[in-house]
Design an enzyme around this catalytic site. Structure first.
Site, short mmCIF file in Angstrom:
data_model
loop_
_atom_site.label_atom_id
_atom_site.label_comp_id
_atom_site.label_asym_id
_atom_site.label_seq_id
_atom_site.Cartn_x
_atom_site.Cartn_y
_atom_site.Cartn_z
N HIS A 40 0.84 -1.21 0.00
CA HIS A 40 0.00 0.00 0.00
C HIS A 40 0.87 1.25 0.00
CE1 HIS A 40 -2.86 -2.92 2.03
NE2 HIS A 40 -3.60 -2.45 1.05
N GLY A 151 -3.66 -1.50 -6.80
CA GLY A 151 -2.60 -2.49 -6.96
C GLY A 151 -2.91 -3.47 -8.08
N LYS A 153 -2.02 -6.42 -7.99
CA LYS A 153 -2.23 -7.74 -7.40
C LYS A 153 -3.67 -8.19 -7.61
CE LYS A 153 -2.30 -10.41 -3.32
NZ LYS A 153 -3.68 -10.09 -2.92
#
Ligand code: PAF
Length: 286
Positions: A40, A151, A153
């Site tokens: 983050h 992100g 991800k």
């Protein structure tokens, strides 16, 4: 090191934004659910490199969790999160309550097709992206940033958010930040705290399989065989696999070797569900 302003309601958020706007300052938003880790912080750094002011929102969004999921148990660490964000030079934290985001009578949910129905996360979490899209649209409309950072991800989430922003003409640029990894390759995630010591030792297998499969696809080996072998290895490593798929990096549809593509995986290790993905270079780029 100054503490970020902590704002709990939309009026104070907009008041602060108006002040920055009057001074001609650009603003970036990094939406999070808290339990912040270095991944983050890297998104906040990316935001700070692109905009004068950075707001991080912290809101564990109930509508993106199904009743059988971990909403109640989701890690919450607001004080530690604010301390981390102070060090990262973030200007403001927006931390609304569920009652503010979803007041009595709230009745609107964004309905999605396209990348939200790619047959990846949506197969296993059918209500998830409607909750994500609705809360992200609200956060973007509440803050009207120049840029919002998410992100990579959550690769399908990023594709869904790009699509929503485009389709609803939201005047904001969406930027993706690369996945940060532990030294052994495990993708950083707030949910990694659920892993037992033994599971933590097994968890990096996911990234290893992804990397090896990506190299094999780049080398021109048959994708079906590579994916089948990858799924077997993941199962043998003690995971219960949801999917290991190879997809076009933009549409999340069928991949072709001539365009950039992505390998995406989701699997459970004990009670923890992990997701990860890696890029596959287009033929000729390698
Ligand atoms: O990725 C997350 O943390 C969440 O899905 C998001 C984008 C903050 C929406 O709640």
């Amino acid at each position: 090191m100054s503490q970020p302003l902590v704002l709990h309601d939309v009026a104070s958020l907009r008041g602060q934004l108006a002040q920055w706007r009057r001074s001609g300052e650009t603003v970036a938003l990094v939406p999070t659910m808290g339990a912040l880790h270095a991944g983050h912080v890297s998104l906040a750094a990316l935001a700070a490199a692109r905009a004068r002011r950075v707001i991080v929102s912290i809101f564990v969004n109930p509508t993106q969790f199904a009743p059988n999921e971990d909403f109640a148990a989701y890690p919450r660490s607001f004080e530690a999160d604010c301390a981390r964000l102070a060090q990262a030079g973030v200007d403001a934290v927006f931390a609304p309550t569920p009652a503010l985001m979803y007041p009595p009578g709230f009745a609107t949910t964004i309905s999605l097709t396209g990348p939200a129905q790619a047959g990846l996360e949506d197969r296993f979490r059918p209500t998830h992206f409607a909750g994500v899209a609705t809360v992200v649209a609200k956060l973007l409309i509440q803050s009207m940033p120049d840029l919002a950072v998410f992100g990579e991800k959550d690769f399908q989430q990023l594709a869904v958010i790009r699509q929503v922003t485009r389709d609803l003409d939201l005047p904001v640029e969406i930027a993706g930040g690369p996945t940060l990894r532990e030294a052994d390759g495990l993708a950083m995630s707030s949910r990694n705290v659920y892993l037992s010591e033994e599971e933590r030792a097994s968890a990096p297998l996911l990234h290893r399989v992804l990397r090896e499969a990506a190299s094999a696809i780049e080398a021109g080996e048959p994708a079906d065989e590579i994916l089948g072998y990858g799924r077997e290895r993941i199962a043998q490593g003690g995971f219960v696999i949801d999917y290991l798929e190879w997809r076009d990096a933009l549409s999340l549809g069928e991949p072709v070797r001539e365009r950039a593509s992505r390998l995406l995986v989701a699997a459970k290790l004990g009670r923890t569900r992990l997701i990860d993905n890696v890029g596959v270079r287009a033929g000729g780029d390698a």
